[in-house]
Enzyme design. Structure first.
Site, short mmCIF file in Angstrom:
data_model
loop_
_atom_site.label_atom_id
_atom_site.label_comp_id
_atom_site.label_asym_id
_atom_site.label_seq_id
_atom_site.Cartn_x
_atom_site.Cartn_y
_atom_site.Cartn_z
N GLY A 285 0.79 -1.29 -0.06
CA GLY A 285 -0.11 0.00 0.10
C GLY A 285 0.82 1.15 -0.03
N HIS A 286 2.29 1.10 0.00
CA HIS A 286 3.03 2.33 0.17
C HIS A 286 4.17 2.19 -0.83
CE1 HIS A 286 5.58 5.44 2.41
NE2 HIS A 286 4.20 5.96 2.80
N TYR A 287 4.23 2.35 -1.93
CA TYR A 287 3.06 2.84 -2.76
C TYR A 287 3.25 1.50 -4.00
CZ TYR A 287 3.39 7.51 -1.15
OH TYR A 287 3.59 8.62 -0.33
#
Length: 122
Positions: A32-34
């Site tokens: 999720g990052h990124y």
């Protein structure tokens, strides 16, 4: 986390220590990052410094507890597989310790972090 240099007293009342942390390529934060360009979040870099401080407490202190993140400056990204070199300089005593840390990867400086701890004096 590997303790590279345990906390030892230096000049002018400082205590120095060093650790190393390898950022796993399978860390749960990466998807999720990124997506498509994973970067280790800054809060995770701060946590590496926090844990480094707990692993290398100043001599004579016990029961360290983080009470403040005084400042943080991120200088370059940390990627999956990077090895973080964390150099710590402790100052203070009498129950209050400040920890100034420089975090680097193989590419150079990644962050500067200052934390404040309370401790029981042993």
């Amino acid at each position: 986390m590997e303790v590279v240099r345990p906390a030892t007293a230096g000049d002018r009342g400082t205590v120095r220590a060093a650790t190393a942390v390898t950022v796993g390529e399978d860390e749960a934060v990466f998807p999720g990052h990124y997506p498509g360009f994973p970067i280790f979040p800054g809060v995770c870099v701060i946590e590496c410094v926090h844990l480094s401080g707990l692993r290398t407490p100043p001599p004579g202190s016990a029961g360290l507890e983080l009470v403040a993140v005084e400042s943080t400056r991120f200088l370059s990204p940390v990627f999956p597989g990077d090895r973080l070199a964390v150099d710590l300089v402790w100052t203070g005593g009498s129950g209050v310790w400040k920890c100034a840390a420089k975090v680097a990867t193989e590419r150079g400086a990644a962050a500067q972090v200052r934390l404040r701890f309370t401790a029981e004096e042993a």
